[in-house]
Design an enzyme around this catalytic site. Sequence first.
Site, mmCIF file in Angstrom:
data_model
loop_
_atom_site.group_PDB
_atom_site.id
_atom_site.type_symbol
_atom_site.label_atom_id
_atom_site.label_comp_id
_atom_site.label_asym_id
_atom_site.label_seq_id
_atom_site.Cartn_x
_atom_site.Cartn_y
_atom_site.Cartn_z
ATOM 1 N N TYR A 95 0.845 -1.197 0.000
ATOM 2 C CA TYR A 95 0.000 0.000 0.000
ATOM 3 C C TYR A 95 0.881 1.248 0.000
ATOM 4 C CZ TYR A 95 -4.016 -2.949 1.034
ATOM 5 O OH TYR A 95 -5.000 -3.907 0.960
ATOM 6 N N SER A 96 0.606 2.144 -0.952
ATOM 7 C CA SER A 96 1.317 3.420 -0.959
ATOM 8 C C SER A 96 0.999 4.180 0.319
ATOM 9 C CB SER A 96 0.893 4.260 -2.172
ATOM 10 O OG SER A 96 1.248 3.616 -3.368
ATOM 11 N N CYS B 293 0.012 7.182 -10.744
ATOM 12 C CA CYS B 293 -0.250 6.202 -9.688
ATOM 13 C C CYS B 293 -1.738 5.861 -9.682
ATOM 14 C CB CYS B 293 0.173 6.740 -8.321
ATOM 15 S SG CYS B 293 0.171 5.483 -7.017
ATOM 16 N N GLU C 119 3.831 4.068 -10.870
ATOM 17 C CA GLU C 119 3.550 3.000 -9.914
ATOM 18 C C GLU C 119 2.070 2.651 -10.016
ATOM 19 O OE1 GLU C 119 5.528 2.384 -5.907
ATOM 20 O OE2 GLU C 119 3.608 3.269 -5.317
ATOM 21 N N TYR D 119 -0.990 -0.675 -10.140
ATOM 22 C CA TYR D 119 -1.239 -1.988 -9.523
ATOM 23 C C TYR D 119 -2.505 -2.605 -10.070
ATOM 24 C CZ TYR D 119 -3.459 1.710 -6.782
ATOM 25 O OH TYR D 119 -4.144 2.847 -6.390
#
Length: 377
Positions: free
Chosen positions: A154-155, A335, A375, A377
């Site tokens: 988790y960012s 992101c 980044e 996901y």
Amino acid sequence: MAQLAASQVAVTVPVGSDLSTRRSVFKTHSISFHDKSWAPSLSLDLKKKNARLRNRHIICQSVQQTSVPKVNVSPLYLEDAKEPPLNIHKPKEPYTATIVSVERIVGPKAPGETCHIVIDHGGNVPYWEGQSYGIIPPGENPKKPGSPHNVRLYSIASTRYGDTFDGKTASFCVRRAVYYDPETGKEDPSKNGVCSNFLCNSKPGDRVRVTGPSGKIMLLPEDNPNATHIMIATGTGVAPYRGYLRRMFMESVPTFKFNGLAWLFLGVANSDSLLYDDEFKKYLKDYPDNFRYDLALSREQKSKSGGKMYVQDKIEEYSDEIFKLLDTGAHIYFCGLKGMMPGIQETLKRVADQRGENWEEKLSQLKKNKQWHVEVY
């Protein structure tokens, strides 16, 4: 308003009734000015060289504070490290942190639930802005009986000082992953996201196993305080940018005096889905020369072609300006869900073609210059 030095600062404060509209500049209606009380009145005992009346505004020189009060942070030795902390706690030996708070941060009309979660790591898992923590949810890995669940990354949605500004907490922005059977339309709890539901269901005092921190790609470059940072997010991908912006505009950090441009593009479904909107709007009000904030609300806005407004459409809207900023060294960050990137890449390639540029060559140069940060996901 651009951030100014603590000495020889020019601050414009409206007189009389106008003063109430600028409480973001000073928390009270009077400040200390060289040992004299400064109140919203023209009967001020100030030297003429330090004040003059112009268009019903007082122009004051040498105010010994910046234009917008910032929050003091500690411990400042967190600024001393030359390299980011990496993998202090590995999956086989995670750190056990404590849940401080779990707060739903979207409105009732948002599709799905997103929570802001604060954990207390006691200063034992230090991190830098843009890094991630790993979380190991409780229970057994169904694919490996007898083994714990795999780590979920988790960012981190806070600066290294955390939401409590004391270097002991970290925050996450977590959307609860819920699975609905496509045939029945009913929720199937057995297929829900294990870690997101664990975090969103947590209560203060609950324990959480933490690994990391990890990641260098999304670190905020601070070598040039006048740099431009273009931040593009979908949904919870806004997490690292919240950390950047708090460091730039909220915290009083002696080693980092940001005076560049931060430009945030955020794509969500609707107004109820906006994340940290109040914080971002405050920066927009307090630092209009240093912060820009553009939204793509897919269920409320239309693109120029008449379709839903996605973040790539908003990028295209400002493409000429973005390309010029990239040509002068701006950093650009992406992101969010990995599904965002194909559309964005197609848009950037189309814009490059229209400008007579080769996108692949340009992208290669951006990566070589370390201006390109992704980044997903």
